[in-house]
Design a protein around this motif. Structure first.
Motif, PDB file in Angstrom:
ATOM      1  N   ALA A   6       0.828  -1.200   0.000  1.00  0.00           N
ATOM      2  CA  ALA A   6       0.000   0.000   0.000  1.00  0.00           C
ATOM      3  C   ALA A   6       0.869   1.259   0.000  1.00  0.00           C
ATOM      4  O   ALA A   6       0.451   2.323  -0.426  1.00  0.00           O
ATOM      5  N   GLU A   7       2.097   1.123   0.466  1.00  0.00           N
ATOM      6  CA  GLU A   7       2.992   2.279   0.459  1.00  0.00           C
ATOM      7  C   GLU A   7       3.842   2.297  -0.799  1.00  0.00           C
ATOM      8  O   GLU A   7       4.768   3.096  -0.928  1.00  0.00           O
ATOM      9  N   GLY A   8       3.567   1.419  -1.674  1.00  0.00           N
ATOM     10  CA  GLY A   8       4.241   1.455  -2.957  1.00  0.00           C
ATOM     11  C   GLY A   8       5.450   0.558  -3.050  1.00  0.00           C
ATOM     12  O   GLY A   8       6.192   0.619  -4.001  1.00  0.00           O
ATOM     13  N   HIS A   9       5.665  -0.293  -2.079  1.00  0.00           N
ATOM     14  CA  HIS A   9       6.782  -1.217  -2.160  1.00  0.00           C
ATOM     15  C   HIS A   9       6.226  -2.609  -2.341  1.00  0.00           C
ATOM     16  O   HIS A   9       5.526  -3.112  -1.485  1.00  0.00           O
ATOM     17  N   GLY A  10       6.496  -3.181  -3.473  1.00  0.00           N
ATOM     18  CA  GLY A  10       5.835  -4.438  -3.812  1.00  0.00           C
ATOM     19  C   GLY A  10       6.531  -5.651  -3.261  1.00  0.00           C
ATOM     20  O   GLY A  10       7.204  -6.359  -3.975  1.00  0.00           O
ATOM     21  N   GLY A  11       6.400  -5.919  -2.020  1.00  0.00           N
ATOM     22  CA  GLY A  11       6.982  -7.135  -1.472  1.00  0.00           C
ATOM     23  C   GLY A  11       8.487  -7.040  -1.400  1.00  0.00           C
ATOM     24  O   GLY A  11       9.073  -5.966  -1.500  1.00  0.00           O
ATOM     25  N   SER A  12       9.118  -8.204  -1.257  1.00  0.00           N
ATOM     26  CA  SER A  12      10.541  -8.187  -0.945  1.00  0.00           C
ATOM     27  C   SER A  12      11.413  -8.548  -2.142  1.00  0.00           C
ATOM     28  O   SER A  12      12.617  -8.529  -2.055  1.00  0.00           O
ATOM     29  N   HIS A  13      10.777  -8.913  -3.269  1.00  0.00           N
ATOM     30  CA  HIS A  13      11.542  -9.421  -4.400  1.00  0.00           C
ATOM     31  C   HIS A  13      12.218  -8.284  -5.154  1.00  0.00           C
ATOM     32  O   HIS A  13      11.569  -7.416  -5.686  1.00  0.00           O
ATOM     33  N   GLY A  14      13.516  -8.287  -5.184  1.00  0.00           N
ATOM     34  CA  GLY A  14      14.239  -7.247  -5.906  1.00  0.00           C
ATOM     35  C   GLY A  14      14.290  -5.971  -5.098  1.00  0.00           C
ATOM     36  O   GLY A  14      13.452  -5.700  -4.250  1.00  0.00           O
ATOM     37  N   ALA A  15      15.296  -5.160  -5.383  1.00  0.00           N
ATOM     38  CA  ALA A  15      15.480  -3.942  -4.620  1.00  0.00           C
ATOM     39  C   ALA A  15      14.496  -2.863  -5.055  1.00  0.00           C
ATOM     40  O   ALA A  15      14.208  -1.946  -4.316  1.00  0.00           O
ATOM     41  N   LEU A  16      13.988  -2.966  -6.256  1.00  0.00           N
ATOM     42  CA  LEU A  16      13.120  -1.929  -6.810  1.00  0.00           C
ATOM     43  C   LEU A  16      11.688  -2.459  -6.857  1.00  0.00           C
ATOM     44  O   LEU A  16      11.376  -3.342  -7.646  1.00  0.00           O
ATOM     45  N   GLY A  17      10.846  -1.911  -5.971  1.00  0.00           N
ATOM     46  CA  GLY A  17       9.459  -2.364  -5.917  1.00  0.00           C
ATOM     47  C   GLY A  17       8.703  -1.944  -7.167  1.00  0.00           C
ATOM     48  O   GLY A  17       9.017  -0.934  -7.781  1.00  0.00           O
ATOM     49  N   GLU A  18       7.699  -2.743  -7.538  1.00  0.00           N
ATOM     50  CA  GLU A  18       6.919  -2.395  -8.723  1.00  0.00           C
ATOM     51  C   GLU A  18       6.210  -1.066  -8.539  1.00  0.00           C
ATOM     52  O   GLU A  18       6.008  -0.329  -9.495  1.00  0.00           O
ATOM     53  N   GLY A  19       5.822  -0.768  -7.300  1.00  0.00           N
ATOM     54  CA  GLY A  19       5.070   0.458  -7.043  1.00  0.00           C
ATOM     55  C   GLY A  19       5.941   1.648  -6.696  1.00  0.00           C
ATOM     56  O   GLY A  19       5.438   2.696  -6.310  1.00  0.00           O
ATOM     57  N   ASP A  20       7.252   1.504  -6.797  1.00  0.00           N
ATOM     58  CA  ASP A  20       8.145   2.632  -6.504  1.00  0.00           C
ATOM     59  C   ASP A  20       8.082   3.681  -7.620  1.00  0.00           C
ATOM     60  O   ASP A  20       7.767   3.362  -8.757  1.00  0.00           O
ATOM     61  N   ALA A  21       8.429   4.914  -7.263  1.00  0.00           N
ATOM     62  CA  ALA A  21       8.533   5.967  -8.277  1.00  0.00           C
ATOM     63  C   ALA A  21       9.956   5.965  -8.832  1.00  0.00           C
ATOM     64  O   ALA A  21      10.925   5.962  -8.077  1.00  0.00           O
TER      65      ALA A  21
END
Ligand SMILES: [Cu+2]
Length: 536
Positions: free
Chosen positions: A351-366
């Motif tokens: 919900a805060e834009g970090h899509g789980g723990s997979h990879g350093a770059l969350g899908e929801g990151d800007a």
């Protein structure tokens, strides 16, 4: 020192400062390009040869799947590519440009050390031409394709489809565009003064993990196979943080999400505000009418054909193609304990834009993907299109077929409770009319981009959509602008039911056909989220 290593070092210090101030996780910032980090690296644009060169085939073309040393623009590392030679020019992953009505003749030569086969994604053809995995050829083998191009103008693409190897081979580089032109496209391009490779830019977006020396790293863990392999570096046409020098005029971008698993929420941003886009086409060519929007979701396999108007900008100004924050809805968390493959981050983090723990770059990151730098003031006197070539309304009615997407207890993702079996066809349709598939995704799930071979969908309705999809609805059926027109891949969010009409009645291919219906999260596909569809 390689480019990626330098980036890593320069970003680490910056990230530490930012993390302290903003209370954000350090890993999320490492490779999340921010606008200030863009240098002068040019965007690779299709030229007359080389990587992504434009190739209008005359006669039979041979595409050899093989390793291409030094070919990855971002780091100069090796990648896999389709090699071709045509009229004295050499190509890697050529952008094939064909005309409707033309006979397409190609031979795939397998220069890999494992089986492969090409799927022409969105390109109409009988099933033996469509890259069914049962036709995968071994090392040193070849496969002859030959069929007439019957598609309308549009942005299609091609990539490998050998069972259980699709994700890895695509990820390592085997993928490119398949552009079809016709008289409607000619008129459109002429009206707007668009030139392929100059002001009409095919743009494939892919996320990668790179080793310390810049090589492509495909090493999915058990969790990655279940959720999709996410990279921490996002490339546009193979380049990291590239710049396209632009003029004050109209541009067309043929956006393709060629990632194995990552979903993007794309906007063009200038000075902190999102620029209006005119969506003119998607998977199956032109929309019924242009759609004005300020952002769109693009799931793996999907295409969006957009016009961007830079006439009001001045030389020196910059525009960024950015991923905007969204909830990637990795809501499979509730099931994770049951599978014994739990991952570190709480699902609520999404919900805060970090899509789980997979990879350093969350899908929801800007993060930013591409910079457009306005350099040249030009006079551009064309007006934006008010209409597009007409297409029929989606068909009304038809035989209903429920489709459910869910995580199997102690197992992987399933369609109607099943996983792929080469020898069985759980979906049998008759060449007799329209079917309405009601594709329902479980609540405790993640988004699945569902792709059908051989036929296009017309999206009829979205129900139970999450707020971020619902807020983009353009009609009372809950459809988004990107759902209009012909689709071959449709994203189904957790808890959502997407109804699509498929016309199996129009005579198309003689004899019985065996196509596929699968998730275009390629890790899901390779793990078996795919069913044979027999058309009788
Ligand atoms: Cu999936």
């Amino acid at each position: 020192m390689t480019q990626s290593r330098r980036d890593f070092l320069s970003l680490t210090a910056k990230a530490a400062v930012l993390a302290a101030g903003a209370g954000l996780g350090l890993p999320a910032l490492l490779h999340a390009a921010t606008p200030s980090e863009f240098g002068s690296t040019p965007l690779p644009v299709p030229g007359a040869s080389g990587l992504f060169g434009l190739l209008a085939p005359e006669g039979r073309l041979t595409l050899t799947a093989a390793e291409a040393p030094g070919a990855l623009p971002a780091t100069g590392a090796p990648m896999l590519a389709y090699r071709a030679s045509h009229k004295g020019a050499d190509y890697l992953n050529p952008i094939l440009v064909l005309r409707k009505g033309q006979d397409f003749e190609a031979t795939l030569a397998n220069g890999l050390n494992e089986p492969t086969i090409i799927h022409w994604h969105g390109v109409d053809g009988p099933w033996r031409q469509a890259g069914h995995p049962s036709y995968a050829i071994g090392p040193g083998g070849s496969y002859k394709y030959g069929f007439p191009i019957t598609n309308r103008a549009g942005t299609y693409w091609y990539h490998p489809h050998p069972h259980a190897l699709t994700a890895k081979q695509s990820y390592m580089g085997l993928a490119s565009f398949f552009i079809v032109r016709d008289s409607e496209e000619d008129a459109f391009a002429k009206d707007l003064d668009l030139r392929l490779g100059v002001t009409d830019i095919p743009l494939v977006i892919q996320d990668k993990r790179l080793t310390h020396d810049g090589r492509l790293d495909y090493s999915p863990s058990k969790d990655d196979l279940l959720m999709g392999y996410l990279g921490d570096t996002v490339l546009a046409n193979g380049q990291h943080k590239p710049t396209l020098k632009a003029a004050t005029r109209l541009y067309r971008f043929r956006l393709l999400n060629g990632s194995t698993a990552r979903i993007y929420n794309l906007s063009f941003v200038q000075g902190g505000s999102r620029l209006p886009l005119l969506l003119v086409g998607n998977d199956g060519g032109f929309l019924p009418a242009p759609q004005r929007l300020d952002g769109l979701f693009l799931a793996p396999g999907e295409r969006a054909d957009v016009l961007l108007d830079l006439r009001d900008l001045s030389p020196g100004q910059e525009v960024f193609l950015q991923n905007m924050p969204f909830d990637p809805m990795h809501n499979e968390g509730g099931m994770m304990g049951m599978t014994g493959m739990g991952h570190g981050a709480a699902p609520a983090a999404s919900a805060e834009g970090h899509g789980g723990s997979h990879g350093a770059l969350g899908e929801g990151d800007a993060y930013a993907i591409l910079r457009l730098l306005v350099e040249q003031q030009v006079a551009y006197d064309r007006s934006l299109p008010k209409s597009l070539p007409s297409i029929p309304e989606p068909p009304a009615g038809g035989t209903e077929r429920p489709i459910t997407l869910a995580l199997q207890h102690m197992g992987g993702w399933t369609i109607n409770g099943l996983t792929f079996d080469m020898g069985s066809a759980p979906i049998v349709v008759k060449k007799r009319g329209v079917e309405v598939w009601r594709i329902s995704n479980a609540k405790e799930s993640m988004p699945h981009p569902m792709h059908l071979h051989g036929y296009f969908y017309r999206v009829l309705e979205r129900k139970g959509s999450p707020a971020q999809a619902k807020s983009r609805a353009v009609d009372t059926q809950g459809r988004m602008a990107t759902d209009l027109g012909y689709k071959d891949t449709v994203l189904v969010w957790p808890g959502e039911t997407v109804s699509v009409a498929i016309d199996f009645g129009t005579p198309r291919y003689p004899g019985e056909q065996l196509f596929l219906f699968h998730c275009h999260n390629l890790e899901h596909e390779d793990q078996g989220m795919m069913l044979n569809v027999k058309v009788v």
